[in-house]
Write a protein that holds these residues in place. Structure first.
Motif, PDB file in Angstrom:
ATOM      1  N   GLY A  49     -47.032  15.208  17.159  1.00 57.04           N
ATOM      2  CA  GLY A  49     -47.704  16.693  17.946  1.00 57.04           C
ATOM      3  C   GLY A  49     -47.249  16.611  19.058  1.00 57.04           C
ATOM      4  O   GLY A  49     -46.257  16.688  19.211  1.00 57.04           O
ATOM      5  N   VAL A  93     -43.161   7.843  13.985  1.00 50.68           N
ATOM      6  CA  VAL A  93     -43.308   8.883  13.471  1.00 50.68           C
ATOM      7  C   VAL A  93     -44.646   9.835  13.806  1.00 50.68           C
ATOM      8  O   VAL A  93     -44.333  11.178  14.359  1.00 50.68           O
ATOM      9  CB  VAL A  93     -43.016   9.157  12.300  1.00 50.68           C
ATOM     10  N   ARG A  94     -45.895   8.983  13.491  1.00 50.26           N
ATOM     11  CA  ARG A  94     -47.160   9.356  13.612  1.00 50.26           C
ATOM     12  C   ARG A  94     -47.345   8.788  14.767  1.00 50.26           C
ATOM     13  O   ARG A  94     -48.053  10.233  16.109  1.00 50.26           O
ATOM     14  CB  ARG A  94     -47.887   9.018  12.913  1.00 50.26           C
ATOM     15  N   PRO A 154     -42.062  12.886  15.052  1.00 51.59           N
ATOM     16  CA  PRO A 154     -41.762  14.329  14.112  1.00 51.59           C
ATOM     17  C   PRO A 154     -43.339  14.526  13.969  1.00 51.59           C
ATOM     18  O   PRO A 154     -43.633  16.004  13.793  1.00 51.59           O
ATOM     19  CB  PRO A 154     -41.297  14.052  13.376  1.00 51.59           C
ATOM     20  N   GLN A 155     -44.124  13.455  13.397  1.00 51.69           N
ATOM     21  CA  GLN A 155     -45.538  13.999  13.183  1.00 51.69           C
ATOM     22  C   GLN A 155     -46.730  13.523  13.845  1.00 51.69           C
ATOM     23  O   GLN A 155     -48.038  13.925  13.911  1.00 51.69           O
ATOM     24  CB  GLN A 155     -45.849  13.322  11.720  1.00 51.69           C
TER      25      GLN A 155
END
Length: 631
Positions: A342, A292-293, A339-340
């Motif tokens: 970038g 996600v990150r 999603p997180q």
């Protein structure tokens, strides 16, 4: 959901439009005064980035709200209430999501899902699935630079520069940061890069000249690709080395240690993001698993990935370069990032790409036909049409959904194509100038513009915001000062406004609470007596105001607005202001917003002013006693 309530005092007359592809909403309150529109309370939600109320002119209010992510126009509704008058706006701010499954070509389906893993957290799975026996589809290797294998490029450039490529994922290992392929690569039957000589032969995904896939440990000897036992392979169309193998004949078969990709070599067995190719007898997939990150520290270990592919029915699978290299692109659009995470992309050496000779199933080109012009009256309608073509220049499949956004126009939020076309109505808002319509389909967008024409001058609106006298005072005492300016006594006048229209009828004039005659009655003031000191300062002059004389001046602040019959402000409209003696105090035109702010000065004994504009009746401002307008 968000509910906005506006107290409007009178029945609200409004238009609305969406901007920035659904990331902003603008509501225009037409023919209304600044004191007549008040939000019941300030909107405060995470879904809202910014909001403001502005006044393009004193007869139109504008509420603008910017959302954290795009919303769908059909998720916004408006309705009016009475006793008291209010406008209610309901907004469903659920972010617009791409579909979980999308057909990007007649034979290739892209799907994505969030996986909530109790050990490794939330991860993003993207896959490109197709029939491995479809003669129109092929898997190929694409290089960062077709003439120099020792360079790197980002995936969003590698995929579109490969002729016929529709989508792709990152490929094999490479030297960071400047490039150099670290693994066997064959393209168009030619050996581009051998295996890494100081390491054991590693697993390769290869396709024979007749299109059969194989996952096997291969190496290059004297320019020829051979198996581990030294026997040559069948003629290969393409090959891409990476590793390790994950599945063989439907069973876990992880070759990390044998290929020195485990703890005793270039260890890639930690939990991280993954890219892979897998297949069975009927289907083949290219897939990525992203954090996600980020994909460097979030993901799966190899056995977890292999078991997941087993559950999906795959029998053969190969791991590709992972971690920070993980990426998937459809055309030039990156879809594999979490999603997180970038939009960052690590430059890579090569990629695995998919080609479909029939082209894309989503639009690559969108063209829009609009009327040349519409009347900006809030009612005028016209016919619009859209043509959507794929990457081969053919109509997109029937049922392709296109999202629509209008600027200065009302339009459907979505249309569905048939034979690549869609036809629908657009309606002009009361917003003269250039309007536009944009249509988007997955990653492509088309835009067209038209003129929104204002009407003829229909009303002249003048607002008197203040009025006071500047007089020359009488001086007493010893002073070298020749004059002082005495400010008016009491508050300034309230706003006075009036409309001059070409049609006949009574004219209602709101009278200010503070009459002008009260302002002219300034009275007398004296300076305080100076205190006695050892060295007396100069005497402070005593000021006594005289009655207005011929030399006295009156200052006026006027706001002038010229509108058409639909309450559109008319930019660059000529008008003039004259006094009772015929002296022109101002001659010019409204600004580009259709308004003008004037600070005028006239003789205090001037009885009236005349505000004139071509095609409109003259407004007369009576200045004696209580100020008022007459036609």
């Amino acid at each position: 959901k968000i509910r906005l309530v506006f107290n409007t005092e009178v029945e609200p007359d409004f238009d609305y439009s969406f901007g920035n592809q659904g990331q902003s909403l603008t509501v225009d309150f037409v023919n209304t005064r600044q004191s007549n529109v008040k939000p019941e309370k300030a909107p405060q939600r995470k879904a809202i980035k910014k909001w403001q109320i502005s006044w393009p002119n004193f007869n139109r209010g504008r509420f603008t709200i910017n959302f954290a992510s795009a919303i769908q126009p059909d998720k916004v509704s408006f309705f009016k209430l009475k006793e008291p008058h209010r406008l209610v706006v309901d907004i469903d701010t659920t972010p617009k999501q791409l579909p979980s499954t999308y057909k990007i070509s007649p034979g290739i389906t892209w799907s994505r899902q969030l996986i909530k893993d109790p050990t490794f957290g939330t991860l993003l799975w993207n896959q490109l699935l197709f029939d491995r026996n479809d003669p129109h589809i092929s898997v190929d290797v694409a290089l960062a630079n077709n003439t120099n294998p020792h360079t790197v490029a980002v995936l969003s450039k590698i995929v579109p520069q490969e002729e016929g490529a529709i989508a792709g994922i990152n490929g094999g290992f490479f030297n960071m940061p400047n490039g150099g392929l670290l693994g066997l690569v064959v393209k168009d039957g030619k050996l581009i890069s051998p295996h890494v000589g100081r390491r054991p032969a590693r697993s390769v995904i290869a396709f024979t000249q007749d299109g059969q896939p194989m996952i096997e440990r291969l190496k290059a000897i004297k320019g020829q690709v051979v198996r581990l036992n030294g026997q040559p392979t069948p003629p290969l169309r393409m090959a891409l080395g990476a590793g390790p193998t994950l599945l063989k004949n439907g069973q876990l078969y992880i070759t990390a240690d044998a290929e020195e990709l485990g703890p005793k070599g270039n260890d890639i067995t930690r939990a991280c993001g993954r890219s892979l190719i897998a297949y069975n007898k009927e289907k083949m997939m290219l897939a990525t698993l992203s954090g996600v990150r980020d994909s460097h520290s979030q993901g799966w270990k190899l056995p977890v990935l292999a078991k997941y592919l087993q559950k999906k029915g795959m029998t053969e699978a190969l791991n590709l370069d992972g971690g920070g290299s993980v990426g998937m692109a459809i055309g030039s659009n990156i879809v594999g990032n979490g999603p997180q995470a970038g939009t960052y992309q690590r430059p890579i050496g090569d990629a695995l790409v998919l080609k479909d000779s029939r082209g894309t199933a989503y639009p690559s080109l969108i063209t829009i036909d609009l009327p040349k012009a519409l009347k900006s009256n809030g009612r005028d309608k016209g016919q619009a049409s859209i043509l959507a073509l794929n990457s081969k220049g053919n109509p997109v499949p029937d049922g392709t959904v296109l999202d629509l956004y209008g600027l200065g126009l009302k339009c459907p939020s979505q249309v569905v194509t048939k034979d690549g076309r869609a036809e629908f109505e657009v309606q002009a808002l009361r917003s003269p100038g250039m309007g536009s319509l944009s249509a988007s389909g997955l990653f492509s967008k088309g835009t067209a513009a038209l003129r929104l024409e204002s009407g003829e001058p229909h009303r002249l609106i003048v607002q008197l915001s203040n009025c006071f006298l500047t007089a020359a005072p009488l001086l007493t005492g010893n002073s070298s000062t020749s004059s002082l300016v005495q400010p008016p006594v009491g508050p300034p006048t309230e706003t006075t406004s009036v409309q001059a229209q070409p049609d006949e009828g009574d004219l209602e004039v709101p009278i200010p609470e503070q009459p002008l005659k009260d302002l002219l009655n300034l009275g007398e003031t004296e300076a305080p007596e100076p205190q006695e000191t050892s060295s007396a300062p100069p005497a402070i002059p005593q000021v006594k105001n005289a009655a207005p004389s011929a030399a006295s001046k009156m200052k006026l602040s006027l706001k002038v607005l010229i509108e058409d019959e639909w309450h559109n402000a008319l930019p660059l409209s000529p008008f003039s202001v004259e006094d009772a003696q015929g002296q022109v105090l101002y001659k010019g035109q409204t600004d580009r917003q259709g308004a003008a702010n004037l600070n005028l000065e006239t003789a205090a004994d001037n009885a009236r002013l005349f505000i004139k504009s071509p095609k409109l009746k003259t407004l007369t401002l009576e200045l004696k006693d209580e100020p008022h307008f007459t036609k």
